[in-house]
Design a protein around this motif. Structure first.
Motif, PDB file in Angstrom:
ATOM      1  N   GLN A  17       7.436  -0.140   6.045  1.00  0.00           N
ATOM      2  CA  GLN A  17       6.082  -0.642   5.805  1.00  0.00           C
ATOM      3  C   GLN A  17       5.529  -0.062   4.513  1.00  0.00           C
ATOM      4  O   GLN A  17       6.135   0.785   3.879  1.00  0.00           O
ATOM      5  CB  GLN A  17       5.166  -0.270   6.981  1.00  0.00           C
ATOM      6  CG  GLN A  17       5.426  -1.063   8.249  1.00  0.00           C
ATOM      7  CD  GLN A  17       4.390  -0.762   9.321  1.00  0.00           C
ATOM      8  OE1 GLN A  17       4.103   0.395   9.637  1.00  0.00           O
ATOM      9  NE2 GLN A  17       3.805  -1.822   9.884  1.00  0.00           N
ATOM     10  N   GLN A  18       4.345  -0.553   4.140  1.00  0.00           N
ATOM     11  CA  GLN A  18       3.673   0.015   2.991  1.00  0.00           C
ATOM     12  C   GLN A  18       2.309   0.530   3.429  1.00  0.00           C
ATOM     13  O   GLN A  18       1.798   0.161   4.492  1.00  0.00           O
ATOM     14  CB  GLN A  18       3.521  -1.005   1.865  1.00  0.00           C
ATOM     15  CG  GLN A  18       2.478  -2.071   2.111  1.00  0.00           C
ATOM     16  CD  GLN A  18       2.117  -2.801   0.806  1.00  0.00           C
ATOM     17  OE1 GLN A  18       2.842  -2.745  -0.186  1.00  0.00           O
ATOM     18  NE2 GLN A  18       1.006  -3.488   0.809  1.00  0.00           N
ATOM     19  N   THR A  20      -1.706   2.052   1.905  1.00  0.00           N
ATOM     20  CA  THR A  20      -2.654   2.273   0.813  1.00  0.00           C
ATOM     21  C   THR A  20      -3.665   3.314   1.253  1.00  0.00           C
ATOM     22  O   THR A  20      -4.263   3.198   2.329  1.00  0.00           O
ATOM     23  CB  THR A  20      -3.387   0.977   0.436  1.00  0.00           C
ATOM     24  OG1 THR A  20      -2.423   0.005  -0.009  1.00  0.00           O
ATOM     25  CG2 THR A  20      -4.387   1.232  -0.685  1.00  0.00           C
ATOM     26  N   ARG A  63       8.286   3.756  -5.804  1.00  0.00           N
ATOM     27  CA  ARG A  63       7.599   3.284  -4.590  1.00  0.00           C
ATOM     28  C   ARG A  63       6.169   3.846  -4.495  1.00  0.00           C
ATOM     29  O   ARG A  63       5.336   3.308  -3.787  1.00  0.00           O
ATOM     30  CB  ARG A  63       8.371   3.714  -3.338  1.00  0.00           C
ATOM     31  CG  ARG A  63       9.787   3.220  -3.257  1.00  0.00           C
ATOM     32  CD  ARG A  63      10.431   3.601  -1.932  1.00  0.00           C
ATOM     33  NE  ARG A  63      10.569   5.048  -1.753  1.00  0.00           N
ATOM     34  CZ  ARG A  63       9.824   5.778  -0.920  1.00  0.00           C
ATOM     35  NH1 ARG A  63       8.885   5.203  -0.188  1.00  0.00           N
ATOM     36  NH2 ARG A  63      10.030   7.077  -0.788  1.00  0.00           N
ATOM     37  N   ASN A  77      -0.613   3.808  -3.387  1.00  0.00           N
ATOM     38  CA  ASN A  77       0.164   2.926  -2.530  1.00  0.00           C
ATOM     39  C   ASN A  77       1.583   3.452  -2.436  1.00  0.00           C
ATOM     40  O   ASN A  77       2.159   3.906  -3.436  1.00  0.00           O
ATOM     41  CB  ASN A  77       0.159   1.513  -3.120  1.00  0.00           C
ATOM     42  CG  ASN A  77       0.893   0.520  -2.236  1.00  0.00           C
ATOM     43  OD1 ASN A  77       2.113   0.395  -2.331  1.00  0.00           O
ATOM     44  ND2 ASN A  77       0.175  -0.167  -1.391  1.00  0.00           N
ATOM     45  N   SER A  79       5.174   2.001  -1.042  1.00  0.00           N
ATOM     46  CA  SER A  79       5.856   0.841  -0.472  1.00  0.00           C
ATOM     47  C   SER A  79       7.169   1.291   0.167  1.00  0.00           C
ATOM     48  O   SER A  79       7.684   2.371  -0.107  1.00  0.00           O
ATOM     49  CB  SER A  79       6.132  -0.193  -1.568  1.00  0.00           C
ATOM     50  OG  SER A  79       6.986   0.348  -2.554  1.00  0.00           O
ATOM     51  N   THR A  80       7.699   0.444   1.020  1.00  0.00           N
ATOM     52  CA  THR A  80       8.985   0.694   1.684  1.00  0.00           C
ATOM     53  C   THR A  80       9.064   2.136   2.185  1.00  0.00           C
ATOM     54  O   THR A  80       9.893   2.949   1.739  1.00  0.00           O
ATOM     55  CB  THR A  80      10.165   0.397   0.738  1.00  0.00           C
ATOM     56  OG1 THR A  80       9.903  -0.794  -0.009  1.00  0.00           O
ATOM     57  CG2 THR A  80      11.434   0.179   1.560  1.00  0.00           C
TER      58      THR A  80
END
Lengths: 115, 111
Positions: A17-18, A20, A63, A77, A79-80
């Motif tokens: 998932q990502q 923020t 990422r 953020n 990511s992955t």
């Protein structure tokens, strides 16, 4: 003056998932830095923003990204997500005028757990 | 990049005694050295800082000394109290808006 605030305070995500994270600096501070804190690696610098520009970046994979808005609020953020991203993410704000290191004031952090 | 080493990793002192934490840094361009205290579950808070044009700075029971030639700086806490129990981090910075932190020292003050 209100201190540095961060939201959310706690997050649980799964691998892939990502996420923020948000940081609101002390009023009048235009510099926001992000750090990752883990028991094994300690406090490590992620990046620093001033007037919406990234001025420095630490040794983290792509990422990890960030941005700053015109009101100096900043987001980062990831990511992955990987299990190893589980950490306390701290932001800090300062006046940090050009070429002069000012005191950095830390927020309470966002604790991220990746399952 | 900058490498900051901090010793000891743990320190136990009797209430009223002094505590000393030492840090070394690698980049001679570093010119700002803050110390942060982090209590369990809390954010790091600045307790004292020093710049490279000053050799020593004191604030009540806390003092910091800097030796630029040897590239090391130290935190001294006198007359320790139970509320001094926390993790202490040293850091170094040059004019690049980045703090490089030591690994931290867990200080326990025994009553």
């Amino acid at each position: 003056k209100a201190g540095v605030t961060q939201t959310p305070r706690y997050l649980i995500k799964t691998r892939g998932q990502q996420v923020t994270l948000s940081c609101s600096p002390i009023s009048g501070h235009r510099s926001v830095s992000w750090y990752q804190q883990t028991p094994g690696q300690g406090l490590q610098f992620l990046f620093e923003y001033f007037s919406e520009t990234q001025r420095n970046k630490g040794n983290f994979p792509g990422r990890f990204s960030g941005r700053q808005f015109s009101n100096s609020r900043s987001e980062m953020n990831v990511s992955t997500l990987e299990l190893g991203d589980s950490a306390l993410y701290l932001c800090a704000s300062s006046l940090n005028r050009q070429g002069w290191q000012e005191t950095q004031y830390f927020g309470p952090g966002t604790r991220l757990l990746v399952l | 990049g900058e490498n900051v080493e901090q010793h000891p990793s743990t320190l136990s002192v009797q209430e009223g005694d002094s505590a000393v934490i030492k840090c070394t840094y690698s980049d001679s361009a570093s010119n700002y050295f803050p110390w942060y205290k982090q209590e369990l579950g809390k954010r790091p808070q600045l307790i004292i800082d020093i710049r490279s044009n000053v050799g020593e700075k004191k604030d009540q029971r806390i003092a910091v000394t800097l030796n630029k030639t040897a590239k090391h700086f130290s935190l001294h806490i006198t007359e320790t109290q139970p509320e001094d129990s926390a993790v202490y981090f040293c850091a170094a910075s040059k004019e690049d808006y980045k703090l490089s932190f030591g690994a931290g020292t867990t200080v326990t003050v025994r009553a």
